[in-house]
Write an enzyme that holds these catalytic residues in place. Structure first.
Site, PDB file in Angstrom:
ATOM      1  N   LEU A  38     -23.478 -46.074  53.890  1.00 25.06           N
ATOM      2  CA  LEU A  38     -24.639 -46.018  53.083  1.00 25.06           C
ATOM      3  C   LEU A  38     -25.253 -44.477  52.491  1.00 25.06           C
ATOM      4  CD1 LEU A  38     -26.621 -48.586  54.958  1.00 25.06           C
ATOM      5  CD2 LEU A  38     -24.973 -49.142  52.807  1.00 25.06           C
ATOM      6  N   GLY A  39     -25.931 -44.457  51.620  1.00 21.92           N
ATOM      7  CA  GLY A  39     -26.561 -43.244  51.380  1.00 21.92           C
ATOM      8  C   GLY A  39     -26.367 -42.797  50.013  1.00 21.92           C
ATOM      9  N   HIS A 444     -51.339 -15.376  56.486  1.00 19.96           N
ATOM     10  CA  HIS A 444     -50.871 -14.106  56.259  1.00 19.96           C
ATOM     11  C   HIS A 444     -50.114 -13.922  57.773  1.00 19.96           C
ATOM     12  CE1 HIS A 444     -50.042  -9.811  55.296  1.00 19.96           C
ATOM     13  NE2 HIS A 444     -50.507  -9.477  56.592  1.00 19.96           N
TER      14      HIS A 444
HETATM   15  P1  FAD Z   1     -26.473 -42.655  43.962  1.00 14.78           P
HETATM   16  O1  FAD Z   1     -26.835 -41.604  45.077  1.00 14.78           O
HETATM   17  O2  FAD Z   1     -25.527 -42.282  43.018  1.00 14.78           O
HETATM   18  O3  FAD Z   1     -26.069 -44.058  44.620  1.00 14.78           O
HETATM   19  C1  FAD Z   1     -25.454 -44.978  44.053  1.00 14.78           C
HETATM   20  C2  FAD Z   1     -24.697 -45.947  44.991  1.00 14.78           C
HETATM   21  O4  FAD Z   1     -24.313 -47.032  44.252  1.00 14.78           O
HETATM   22  C3  FAD Z   1     -23.262 -45.314  45.259  1.00 14.78           C
HETATM   23  O5  FAD Z   1     -23.260 -45.434  46.659  1.00 14.78           O
HETATM   24  C4  FAD Z   1     -22.364 -46.119  44.783  1.00 14.78           C
HETATM   25  O6  FAD Z   1     -21.534 -46.136  45.516  1.00 14.78           O
HETATM   26  C5  FAD Z   1     -23.209 -47.462  44.552  1.00 14.78           C
HETATM   27  N1  FAD Z   1     -22.653 -48.384  43.723  1.00 14.78           N
HETATM   28  C6  FAD Z   1     -22.228 -48.171  42.253  1.00 14.78           C
HETATM   29  N2  FAD Z   1     -21.995 -49.240  41.851  1.00 14.78           N
HETATM   30  C7  FAD Z   1     -21.856 -50.154  42.692  1.00 14.78           C
HETATM   31  C8  FAD Z   1     -21.639 -51.480  42.644  1.00 14.78           C
HETATM   32  N3  FAD Z   1     -21.291 -52.130  41.240  1.00 14.78           N
HETATM   33  N4  FAD Z   1     -21.538 -52.366  43.953  1.00 14.78           N
HETATM   34  C9  FAD Z   1     -21.929 -51.849  45.066  1.00 14.78           C
HETATM   35  N5  FAD Z   1     -22.329 -50.548  44.984  1.00 14.78           N
HETATM   36  C10 FAD Z   1     -22.247 -49.635  43.876  1.00 14.78           C
HETATM   37  N6  FAD Z   1     -30.444 -34.004  44.074  1.00 14.78           N
HETATM   38  C11 FAD Z   1     -31.698 -33.661  44.563  1.00 14.78           C
HETATM   39  O7  FAD Z   1     -32.705 -33.907  44.221  1.00 14.78           O
HETATM   40  N7  FAD Z   1     -31.496 -32.458  45.470  1.00 14.78           N
HETATM   41  C12 FAD Z   1     -30.270 -31.807  45.792  1.00 14.78           C
HETATM   42  O8  FAD Z   1     -30.210 -30.929  46.211  1.00 14.78           O
HETATM   43  C13 FAD Z   1     -29.125 -32.595  45.036  1.00 14.78           C
HETATM   44  N8  FAD Z   1     -27.840 -31.784  45.148  1.00 14.78           N
HETATM   45  C14 FAD Z   1     -26.717 -32.753  44.734  1.00 14.78           C
HETATM   46  C15 FAD Z   1     -25.405 -31.979  44.959  1.00 14.78           C
HETATM   47  C16 FAD Z   1     -24.287 -32.651  44.238  1.00 14.78           C
HETATM   48  C17 FAD Z   1     -22.991 -31.955  44.646  1.00 14.78           C
HETATM   49  C18 FAD Z   1     -24.499 -33.706  43.435  1.00 14.78           C
HETATM   50  C19 FAD Z   1     -23.349 -34.190  42.934  1.00 14.78           C
HETATM   51  C20 FAD Z   1     -25.795 -34.268  43.392  1.00 14.78           C
HETATM   52  C21 FAD Z   1     -26.784 -33.920  43.794  1.00 14.78           C
HETATM   53  N9  FAD Z   1     -28.182 -34.186  43.680  1.00 14.78           N
HETATM   54  C22 FAD Z   1     -29.510 -33.708  44.195  1.00 14.78           C
HETATM   55  C23 FAD Z   1     -28.336 -35.392  42.861  1.00 14.78           C
HETATM   56  C24 FAD Z   1     -28.556 -36.551  43.716  1.00 14.78           C
HETATM   57  O9  FAD Z   1     -27.482 -36.724  44.530  1.00 14.78           O
HETATM   58  C25 FAD Z   1     -28.712 -37.878  42.800  1.00 14.78           C
HETATM   59  O10 FAD Z   1     -29.681 -37.594  41.893  1.00 14.78           O
HETATM   60  C26 FAD Z   1     -29.022 -39.091  43.788  1.00 14.78           C
HETATM   61  O11 FAD Z   1     -28.006 -39.236  44.528  1.00 14.78           O
HETATM   62  C27 FAD Z   1     -29.237 -40.249  42.646  1.00 14.78           C
HETATM   63  O12 FAD Z   1     -29.498 -41.426  43.431  1.00 14.78           O
HETATM   64  P2  FAD Z   1     -29.255 -42.903  43.149  1.00 14.78           P
HETATM   65  O13 FAD Z   1     -29.788 -43.691  44.208  1.00 14.78           O
HETATM   66  O14 FAD Z   1     -29.685 -42.878  41.669  1.00 14.78           O
HETATM   67  O15 FAD Z   1     -27.743 -42.947  43.013  1.00 14.78           O
END
Ligand code: FAD
Ligand code: NAD
Length: 465
Positions: A38-39, A444
């Site tokens: 997860l995550g 400070h």
């Molecule tokens: P995601 O984290 O992308 O999660 C979506 C999940 O849905 C995934 O686990 C995927 O497998 C799952 N999924 C998709 N389709 C399906 C399906 N049909 N069935 C089941 N599961 C599915 N943001 C910050 O704020 N700070 C940072 O320091 C930062 N650093 C980053 C560094 C990197 C290298 C990258 C690539 C991104 C970074 N980000 C950062 C951006 C951040 O990771 C994303 O904005 C955030 O993860 C988005 O969250 P989300 O829940 O929308 O989607």
């Protein structure tokens, strides 16, 4: 068939936070994740692993560049890159395990498998060849994003890589070519530059981190250049070719002349695209925007009233904390509450060193909108705390409304900016004036004194500059 009040598809910082908030509000909740951990992107291949490598490489850089001046002899320091990657993997595993614990604690049913809509109230979960169908009164789509590329680039994931591969390389590149001087390119570029790679950043726009305030772009480029990173702004990449051990990039420079770059790895970091592949949106009737995002109204509701969407898959900044805010918000909306997100106050951070952090409007945006504003700036080098730790680079800039003195933007570059931006967010949430912050006592010696001084500078009365 199991029936839920809410099902969340995707377990990133949007999805898992939404699930916890739904459970807290007494809703029977399920979450579906296609991967075994997860995550989402954030914990597995995004925020957390990139910060782990940034921190490790920062220690090495300090040891090899700053320890001597501090009076610490650290001769013979070497990088054990495999151990660095292993430690990063441990941090990721521990963090993901924490989410398993939270799901159990909140009695959320976790389904491992690929979720897709059968119709607007039924979801199929496919794991290998087994399909489980559940019924859900409400669904939150939190499927996140994937790296984008350019049409002519073949991502072989060996030499031409995305951030995901860059977080798990087997060797330190000799020359890392980075296409895109945005957040990923600069954070991961700095990791490998600190570890000894030559790093060249090729950026299409005239400046790096182009959507941030111009002062930040300029200061960050200056600082990273001093650390050895080479920048080629206003360069349009036209071709990327690979042989077994070499990547060649062809680009048009500022004048339109073709130039060539050769390296052993090429990181493509030109943005990310919303991920909705095979989600069966057509079966539920959910509409996409012309940019491929799930279309939502200001209640994060799609055109189908019991289906919501949050995070990277909808409009707005692709940031973990934005996704989490939306996760909490949508859970409360489903539970009948009336939450609100002020998108203007979602901070943006680049975790390079010096760190870059900002909230609110940039000076460029204020100029374009014709807003009458005042500016207060304060250089980090004027702080006792900055000299004590040898982190003297950077500055803080405060933008305040010229008529009301309300803070409308804060832009900082320097040590610990990522943590300090929270003060600006709170001040702006409570619509503080620059004078309110200027009159608040700051301990400070701390880096936060630069915020107070910059606010005092709005009124021309900074003490130490
Ligand atoms: P995601 O984290 O992308 O999660 C979506 C999940 O849905 C995934 O686990 C995927 O497998 C799952 N999924 C998709 N389709 C399906 C399906 N049909 N069935 C089941 N599961 C599915 N943001 C910050 O704020 N700070 C940072 O320091 C930062 N650093 C980053 C560094 C990197 C290298 C990258 C690539 C991104 C970074 N980000 C950062 C951006 C951040 O990771 C994303 O904005 C955030 O993860 C988005 O969250 P989300 O829940 O929308 O989607
Ligand atoms: P980005 O949007 O930050 O940067 C992409 C860069 O590529 C831009 O500077 C853009 O001008 C440039 N670009 C686009 N097309 C190009 C081309 N053809 N040639 C050369 N340059 C080109 O995207 P990213 O760095 O890939 O990151 C993706 C997302 O992940 C971002 O939205 C970001 O918010 C998120 N992220 C956030 C953090 C953080 O919060 N610290 C860290 C990493 C990623």
């Amino acid at each position: 068939m199991s029936i839920y009040d809410v099902t969340i598809i995707g377990s990133g910082p949007g999805g898992y936070v939404a699930a916890i908030r739904c459970a807290q509000l007494g809703l029977k909740t399920a979450i579906i994740e296609k991967y075994n951990t997860l995550g989402g992107t954030c914990l597995n291949v995004g925020c957390i692993p990139s910060k782990a490598l940034l921190d490790s490489s920062h220690h090495y850089y300090d040891a090899t560049h700053h320890f001597e001046k501090h009076g610490i002899n650290a001769d013979g320091i070497k990088v054990n890159f495999k151990q660095m990657i292993d430690r990063k993997n441990e941090v990721v595993s521990q963090t993901c395990a924490g989410i398993d614990f939270l799901m159990k604690k909140n009695e959320i049913d976790v389904y491992t498998g690929f979720g897709s809509f059968k119709d607007a109230t039924h979801i199929n979960i496919t794991n290998k060849s087994k399909v489980t169908t559940i019924e859900s009164k409400n669904t939150i789509i939190a499927t996140g994003s994937k790296p984008s590329t350019l049409p002519f680039i073949k991502l072989d994931k060996k030499r031409v890589i995305t951030s995901t591969e860059a977080l798990s390389l087997k060797e330190i590149p000799k020359h890392l070519l980075v296409i895109g001087g945005g957040v990923i390119g600069l954070e991961l570029g700095q990791v490998y530059s600190r570890l000894g790679a030559q790093v060249s950043v090729i950026e299409y726009m005239p400046k790096i981190i182009p959507t941030m305030d111009g002062m930040l772009s300029k200061e960050l480029q200056k600082s990273l250049k001093k650390q050895g990173i080479k920048f080629y702004t206003s360069h349009k990449v036209t071709a990327v070719n690979t042989s077994e051990k070499e990547v060649t990039i062809t680009a048009d420079d500022k004048k339109g002349n073709p130039v060539e770059f050769k390296g052993d790895y090429c990181l493509v970091s030109v943005g990310r695209r919303p991920y909705t592949d095979k989600l069966g949106l057509e079966n539920a009737g959910v509409k996409l925007t012309d940019r491929g995002q799930i279309e939502t109204n200001d209640q994060l509701q799609t055109n189908i009233s019991n289906i919501y969407a949050i995070g990277d898959v909808v409009k707005g900044a692709m940031l973990a904390h934005k996704a989490s805010e939306e996760g909490e918000c949508v859970a409360e909306i489903i539970a009948g509450q009336k939450p609100h997100i002020d998108y203007n106050l979602i901070p943006g951070v680049v975790y390079t060193w010096p760190e870059v952090a900002a909230v609110g409007k940039t000076e460029e945006q204020l100029k374009e909108a014709g807003v009458n504003y005042k500016v207060g700036s304060f250089p980090m080098r004027a702080l006792g705390r900055a000299r004590a730790s040898m982190d003297i680079e950077g500055q803080i800039k405060v933008l305040a409304d010229a008529n009301t003195d309300e803070i409308i933007g804060m832009h900082m570059i320097g040590a610990r900016a990522a943590d300090m931006i929270a003060e600006a967010v709170i001040a702006m949430e409570f619509r503080a004036s620059s004078e309110d912050v200027a009159r608040s006592s700051h301990a400070h010696p701390t880096f936060t004194e630069a915020i107070k001084e910059a606010c005092m500078a709005v009124d021309g009365r900074a003490i130490h500059s």
